[in-house]
Design a protein around this motif. Sequence first.
Motif, mmCIF file in Angstrom:
data_model
loop_
_atom_site.group_PDB
_atom_site.id
_atom_site.type_symbol
_atom_site.label_atom_id
_atom_site.label_comp_id
_atom_site.label_asym_id
_atom_site.label_seq_id
_atom_site.Cartn_x
_atom_site.Cartn_y
_atom_site.Cartn_z
ATOM 1 N N PHE A 12 10.794 0.008 1.250
ATOM 2 C CA PHE A 12 10.761 -1.417 1.488
ATOM 3 C C PHE A 12 10.385 -2.207 0.239
ATOM 4 N N GLY A 13 10.677 -3.430 0.239
ATOM 5 C CA GLY A 13 10.422 -4.039 -1.088
ATOM 6 C C GLY A 13 9.095 -4.724 -1.393
ATOM 7 N N PRO A 14 8.773 -5.268 -2.298
ATOM 8 C CA PRO A 14 7.545 -5.724 -2.888
ATOM 9 C C PRO A 14 6.878 -6.311 -1.851
ATOM 10 N N ARG A 15 7.132 -7.050 -1.209
ATOM 11 C CA ARG A 15 6.100 -8.297 -0.398
ATOM 12 C C ARG A 15 5.853 -7.189 0.857
ATOM 13 N N GLU A 16 6.715 -6.458 1.630
ATOM 14 C CA GLU A 16 6.451 -5.361 2.601
ATOM 15 C C GLU A 16 5.497 -4.543 1.866
ATOM 16 N N LYS A 17 5.608 -3.964 0.699
ATOM 17 C CA LYS A 17 4.541 -3.001 0.072
ATOM 18 C C LYS A 17 3.121 -3.615 -0.128
ATOM 19 N N GLN A 18 3.247 -4.848 -0.442
ATOM 20 C CA GLN A 18 2.109 -5.476 -0.858
ATOM 21 C C GLN A 18 1.427 -5.881 0.758
ATOM 22 N N ALA A 19 2.009 -6.107 1.766
ATOM 23 C CA ALA A 19 1.307 -6.310 3.003
ATOM 24 C C ALA A 19 0.882 -4.879 3.596
ATOM 25 N N LEU A 20 1.399 -3.872 3.149
ATOM 26 C CA LEU A 20 0.863 -2.805 3.396
ATOM 27 C C LEU A 20 -0.428 -2.312 2.851
ATOM 28 N N LEU A 21 -0.410 -2.490 1.571
ATOM 29 C CA LEU A 21 -1.495 -2.254 0.595
ATOM 30 C C LEU A 21 -2.844 -3.247 1.141
ATOM 31 N N GLU A 22 -2.475 -4.622 1.411
ATOM 32 C CA GLU A 22 -3.540 -5.385 1.630
ATOM 33 C C GLU A 22 -4.115 -5.364 3.193
ATOM 34 N N ALA A 23 -3.422 -4.650 4.199
ATOM 35 C CA ALA A 23 -3.724 -4.331 5.340
ATOM 36 C C ALA A 23 -5.294 -4.261 5.635
ATOM 37 N N ALA A 24 -5.929 -4.878 6.734
ATOM 38 C CA ALA A 24 -7.051 -4.905 6.696
ATOM 39 C C ALA A 24 -7.879 -3.489 7.064
ATOM 40 N N ASP A 25 -7.106 -2.495 7.698
ATOM 41 C CA ASP A 25 -7.729 -1.120 8.047
ATOM 42 C C ASP A 25 -6.246 -0.364 8.333
ATOM 43 N N LEU A 26 -6.697 0.822 8.569
ATOM 44 C CA LEU A 26 -5.658 1.911 8.824
ATOM 45 C C LEU A 26 -4.868 1.470 10.064
ATOM 46 N N LYS A 27 -5.416 0.975 10.910
ATOM 47 C CA LYS A 27 -4.455 0.652 12.196
ATOM 48 C C LYS A 27 -3.652 -0.463 12.067
ATOM 49 N N SER A 28 -4.057 -1.519 11.283
ATOM 50 C CA SER A 28 -3.269 -2.714 10.910
ATOM 51 C C SER A 28 -2.061 -2.210 9.897
ATOM 52 N N ARG A 29 -2.538 -1.307 9.070
ATOM 53 C CA ARG A 29 -1.284 -0.608 8.228
ATOM 54 C C ARG A 29 -0.223 -0.004 8.986
ATOM 55 N N ALA A 45 5.960 -0.404 -6.138
ATOM 56 C CA ALA A 45 5.126 0.727 -6.124
ATOM 57 C C ALA A 45 4.018 0.462 -5.268
ATOM 58 N N LEU A 46 3.701 1.526 -4.376
ATOM 59 C CA LEU A 46 2.257 1.686 -3.495
ATOM 60 C C LEU A 46 1.569 2.661 -3.902
ATOM 61 N N LEU A 47 0.330 2.551 -4.268
ATOM 62 C CA LEU A 47 -0.607 3.542 -4.191
ATOM 63 C C LEU A 47 -1.866 3.079 -3.058
ATOM 64 N N LEU A 48 -2.115 4.159 -2.535
ATOM 65 C CA LEU A 48 -3.217 4.040 -1.402
ATOM 66 C C LEU A 48 -4.285 5.060 -1.463
ATOM 67 N N PRO A 49 -5.432 4.925 -0.901
ATOM 68 C CA PRO A 49 -6.597 5.643 -1.088
ATOM 69 C C PRO A 49 -6.110 7.020 -0.635
ATOM 70 N N ARG A 50 -6.424 8.241 -1.564
ATOM 71 C CA ARG A 50 -5.936 9.555 -1.190
ATOM 72 C C ARG A 50 -4.389 9.844 -1.210
ATOM 73 N N GLY A 51 -3.856 9.012 -1.342
ATOM 74 C CA GLY A 51 -2.338 9.176 -1.733
ATOM 75 C C GLY A 51 -2.171 9.753 -3.199
ATOM 76 N N GLU A 52 -0.999 10.195 -3.286
ATOM 77 C CA GLU A 52 -0.686 10.953 -4.703
ATOM 78 C C GLU A 52 0.604 10.229 -5.207
ATOM 79 N N MET A 53 0.577 9.635 -6.346
ATOM 80 C CA MET A 53 1.808 8.956 -6.867
ATOM 81 C C MET A 53 2.335 9.787 -8.347
ATOM 82 N N PRO A 54 3.177 10.561 -8.386
ATOM 83 C CA PRO A 54 3.780 10.928 -9.626
ATOM 84 C C PRO A 54 4.616 9.909 -10.342
ATOM 85 N N LEU A 55 4.119 9.955 -11.795
ATOM 86 C CA LEU A 55 4.688 9.124 -12.612
ATOM 87 C C LEU A 55 5.186 9.909 -14.057
ATOM 88 N N ASN A 56 6.204 9.473 -14.288
ATOM 89 C CA ASN A 56 6.988 9.722 -15.620
ATOM 90 C C ASN A 56 6.640 8.726 -16.817
#
Length: 223
Positions: free
Chosen positions: A182-199, A25-36
């Motif tokens: 993508f899987g957990p590792r790719e999602k974590q890399a996207l989350l931890e990207a230094a900035d928007l350009k890197s993401r 699961a990936l939540l990012l600033p100003r992104g919206e995540m629906p949850l049941n």
Amino acid sequence: MASNVTYHKIDELPGVIPVFPLRAALLLPRGEMPLNVFEPRYLAMVEDAIRGHRIIGMIQPDPESAEDEDRPDLVRVGCAGRLTAIGETGDGRYLVTLTGVARFRVVEEVMATTPYRQVRAAFDEFASDLAPGEGQEDVDRDALLKTLKDYLTANSLEADWDGIRRAPNEALVNALAMMSPFGPREKQALLEAADLKSRAEILVAVTEMDLARARGDASSSLQ
């Protein structure tokens, strides 16, 4: 989903937050995540958050943890979101929307008496998350759109191109990252990207690798 609260400084966020561990699961600033929400411990978490600061941290279990493990180790970086929509279903569930506020680093897990887990969260290194659009002018939008088009074509999918063209870079990058398959590792890399350009660059790279693998599989099946 619009929020009634705008956070201007990191110290406006709580130092201890409840966390919802959810694999891939990936939540990012100003992104919206629906949850049941239906598990008793997370129903309690939502109810406590409603009565409190409305902040819940989305975080992944450590990828090395077994999927059926009840209390897996957590990765070190998650994203805090604010409950901006809450609906009751009539059968004991909540349908909620979390709107991303800022990423956090886990300092330590708190030994809490609640049925859900809580962590001491440090937001300082992610202070720029509170600034909408930070760094979006540096994103290579053309490369991102080309890769998106290639992915949609390869998977026989369609998209609302008018909406995509109108979307600011931040909203586009973060929405595509959150929706990516993508899987957990790719999602974590996207989350931890230094900035928007890197993401955006990580998103393009992992998508291109996925397309290359798919083409390789297709070629192999024809031989």
